[in-house]
Scaffold this motif. Structure first.
Motif, PDB file in Angstrom:
ATOM      1  N   ARG A  58      39.073  41.274  28.244  1.00 13.05           N
ATOM      2  CA  ARG A  58      40.449  41.327  28.708  1.00 13.05           C
ATOM      3  C   ARG A  58      40.610  42.237  29.921  1.00 13.05           C
ATOM      4  N   GLN A  59      39.896  43.378  29.916  1.00  9.44           N
ATOM      5  CA  GLN A  59      40.021  44.326  31.030  1.00  9.44           C
ATOM      6  C   GLN A  59      39.586  43.692  32.351  1.00  9.44           C
ATOM      7  N   VAL A  60      38.569  42.860  32.320  1.00  9.34           N
ATOM      8  CA  VAL A  60      38.090  42.186  33.530  1.00  9.34           C
ATOM      9  C   VAL A  60      39.158  41.219  34.034  1.00  9.34           C
ATOM     10  N   ILE A  61      39.776  40.491  33.132  1.00 10.02           N
ATOM     11  CA  ILE A  61      40.825  39.535  33.515  1.00 10.02           C
ATOM     12  C   ILE A  61      42.048  40.270  34.058  1.00 10.02           C
ATOM     13  N   VAL A  62      42.433  41.376  33.423  1.00  9.20           N
ATOM     14  CA  VAL A  62      43.596  42.146  33.891  1.00  9.20           C
ATOM     15  C   VAL A  62      43.356  42.651  35.311  1.00  9.20           C
ATOM     16  N   ARG A  63      42.131  43.091  35.601  1.00  5.95           N
ATOM     17  CA  ARG A  63      41.819  43.556  36.959  1.00  5.95           C
ATOM     18  C   ARG A  63      41.799  42.405  37.956  1.00  5.95           C
ATOM     19  N   ALA A  64      41.447  41.206  37.493  1.00  8.47           N
ATOM     20  CA  ALA A  64      41.306  40.057  38.392  1.00  8.47           C
ATOM     21  C   ALA A  64      42.637  39.373  38.702  1.00  8.47           C
ATOM     22  N   VAL A  65      43.577  39.359  37.768  1.00  9.93           N
ATOM     23  CA  VAL A  65      44.851  38.657  37.957  1.00  9.93           C
ATOM     24  C   VAL A  65      45.901  39.670  38.406  1.00  9.93           C
ATOM     25  N   LYS A  66      46.399  39.485  39.611  1.00  6.62           N
ATOM     26  CA  LYS A  66      47.395  40.393  40.179  1.00  6.62           C
ATOM     27  C   LYS A  66      48.749  39.703  40.256  1.00  6.62           C
ATOM     28  N   ALA A  67      49.790  40.443  39.941  1.00  6.65           N
ATOM     29  CA  ALA A  67      51.157  39.937  40.038  1.00  6.65           C
ATOM     30  C   ALA A  67      51.743  40.364  41.372  1.00  6.65           C
ATOM     31  N   LYS A  68      52.473  39.451  41.991  1.00  5.69           N
ATOM     32  CA  LYS A  68      53.142  39.754  43.253  1.00  5.69           C
ATOM     33  C   LYS A  68      54.608  39.331  43.125  1.00  5.69           C
ATOM     34  N   PRO A  69      55.436  40.244  42.573  1.00  7.84           N
ATOM     35  CA  PRO A  69      56.851  39.899  42.432  1.00  7.84           C
ATOM     36  C   PRO A  69      57.570  39.995  43.772  1.00  7.84           C
ATOM     37  N   GLY A  70      58.498  39.078  43.973  1.00  8.18           N
ATOM     38  CA  GLY A  70      59.319  39.084  45.173  1.00  8.18           C
ATOM     39  C   GLY A  70      60.782  39.082  44.772  1.00  8.18           C
ATOM     40  N   LEU A  71      61.667  38.993  45.748  1.00 12.02           N
ATOM     41  CA  LEU A  71      63.095  39.008  45.455  1.00 12.02           C
ATOM     42  C   LEU A  71      63.498  37.767  44.650  1.00 12.02           C
ATOM     43  N   MET A  72      63.020  36.606  45.063  1.00 15.55           N
ATOM     44  CA  MET A  72      63.333  35.361  44.362  1.00 15.55           C
ATOM     45  C   MET A  72      62.067  34.592  44.002  1.00 15.55           C
ATOM     46  N   SER A  73      60.960  35.309  43.847  1.00 10.45           N
ATOM     47  CA  SER A  73      59.711  34.646  43.494  1.00 10.45           C
ATOM     48  C   SER A  73      58.823  35.594  42.692  1.00 10.45           C
ATOM     49  N   TYR A  74      57.824  35.027  42.062  1.00 11.26           N
ATOM     50  CA  TYR A  74      56.856  35.813  41.303  1.00 11.26           C
ATOM     51  C   TYR A  74      55.555  35.027  41.349  1.00 11.26           C
ATOM     52  N   ALA A  75      54.538  35.604  41.949  1.00 14.56           N
ATOM     53  CA  ALA A  75      53.265  34.906  42.104  1.00 14.56           C
ATOM     54  C   ALA A  75      52.175  35.620  41.312  1.00 14.56           C
ATOM     55  N   LEU A  76      51.280  34.842  40.729  1.00 20.79           N
ATOM     56  CA  LEU A  76      50.087  35.369  40.088  1.00 20.79           C
ATOM     57  C   LEU A  76      48.909  34.972  40.967  1.00 20.79           C
ATOM     58  N   LEU A  77      48.183  35.970  41.441  1.00 22.07           N
ATOM     59  CA  LEU A  77      47.091  35.733  42.366  1.00 22.07           C
ATOM     60  C   LEU A  77      45.777  36.226  41.779  1.00 22.07           C
ATOM     61  N   SER A  78      44.719  35.552  42.153  1.00 25.79           N
ATOM     62  CA  SER A  78      43.386  35.983  41.756  1.00 25.79           C
ATOM     63  C   SER A  78      42.429  35.535  42.840  1.00 25.79           C
ATOM     64  N   ARG A  79      41.432  36.353  43.083  1.00 26.24           N
ATOM     65  CA  ARG A  79      40.412  35.947  44.032  1.00 26.24           C
ATOM     66  C   ARG A  79      39.079  36.443  43.511  1.00 26.24           C
ATOM     67  N   GLY A  80      38.043  35.898  44.037  1.00 28.21           N
ATOM     68  CA  GLY A  80      36.722  36.318  43.601  1.00 28.21           C
ATOM     69  C   GLY A  80      35.773  35.156  43.569  1.00 28.21           C
ATOM     70  N   GLY A  81      34.524  35.494  43.422  1.00 28.40           N
ATOM     71  CA  GLY A  81      33.480  34.482  43.447  1.00 28.40           C
ATOM     72  C   GLY A  81      32.869  34.267  42.085  1.00 28.40           C
ATOM     73  N   ASP A  82      31.644  33.829  42.123  1.00 26.84           N
ATOM     74  CA  ASP A  82      30.863  33.524  40.936  1.00 26.84           C
ATOM     75  C   ASP A  82      30.640  34.813  40.134  1.00 26.84           C
ATOM     76  N   VAL A  83      31.071  34.838  38.884  1.00 31.16           N
ATOM     77  CA  VAL A  83      30.996  36.038  38.042  1.00 31.16           C
ATOM     78  C   VAL A  83      29.569  36.201  37.518  1.00 31.16           C
ATOM     79  N   SER A  84      29.060  37.419  37.586  1.00 32.81           N
ATOM     80  CA  SER A  84      27.714  37.722  37.103  1.00 32.81           C
ATOM     81  C   SER A  84      27.635  37.584  35.587  1.00 32.81           C
ATOM     82  N   LEU A  85      26.458  37.234  35.096  1.00 33.97           N
ATOM     83  CA  LEU A  85      26.250  37.093  33.653  1.00 33.97           C
ATOM     84  C   LEU A  85      26.440  38.402  32.903  1.00 33.97           C
ATOM     85  N   LYS A  86      26.325  39.503  33.599  1.00 36.32           N
ATOM     86  CA  LYS A  86      26.481  40.834  32.994  1.00 36.32           C
ATOM     87  C   LYS A  86      27.799  40.951  32.224  1.00 36.32           C
TER      88      LYS A  86
END
Length: 189
Positions: A58-86
């Motif tokens: 869960r901690q990895v997902i929380v760090r990866a998914v960012k919220a971007k609230p606006g005045l009349m909008s709310y976006a969920l953003l995530s970026r990143g590449g191929d996740v390591s097997l670790k």
């Protein structure tokens, strides 16, 4: 970076037209508050669903998914590449490293975390990364990836369904609630 398209059925909000008429100038503030609250609730559901869908902590997902609230909008953003097997609970076995991308445990043959001969293996200085030989000799070695991309998973499967379900059920209710609060609890239903 992946983005999701959101559609809201206008019939769900049509009953609020009279309430908007009464609220007039204060309606944008109510709409903004309803969107912000719905967005926060949606982020919670997306994190829960994405955790189950990917097999990541869960901690990895929380760090990866960012919220971007606006005045009349709310976006969920995530970026990143191929996740390591670790990051998928990797542990070494004699046949290779066992890890669980997409919440499905499997053995990746020919991979390793430690060095030396069994049973006296020692940790390698790669921070627990899963490594594999890239040639037929001892060296060179490279980090092994899972093939899972968080932004791609965020807009597919159960996570996309959880996003749409939460928005479609919560937004009309929150909008009605916020408009009633502005009108002193006397909004028509």
């Amino acid at each position: 970076m992946a983005f999701a398209e959101l559609e809201i059925d206008a019939s769900q909000i049509a009953g609020l037209a009279r309430t908007f008429e009464l609220a007039k100038a204060r309606a944008p503030k109510a709409i903004s508050r309803a969107i912000a609250r719905t967005g926060a609730m949606t982020k919670t559901q997306v994190v829960r669903s994405l955790t189950a869908q990917t097999g990541l902590n869960r901690q990895v997902i929380v760090r990866a998914v960012k919220a971007k609230p606006g005045l009349m909008s709310y976006a969920l953003l995530s970026r990143g590449g191929d996740v390591s097997l670790k990051y998928f609970g990797a542990r070494e076995t004699r046949r290779g490293v066992s890890a669980a991308p997409w919440n499905h445990r499997q053995v990746f043959a020919g991979t390793f975390i430690k060095g030396g001969r069994f049973p006296k293996r020692v940790p390698l200085p790669f921070g627990g990364q899963v490594m594999a030989r890239t040639g037929s000799s001892r060296l060179p070695i490279a980090k092994r990836k899972s093939g899972l991309f968080i932004p791609k998973e965020m807009v597919s499967g159960a996570t996309a369904a959880a996003f749409l379900k939460t928005v479609n059920t919560v937004l009309p209710v929150r909008l009605q609630h916020e408009l009633q609060a502005i009108l002193g609890g006397h909004a028509p239903t």
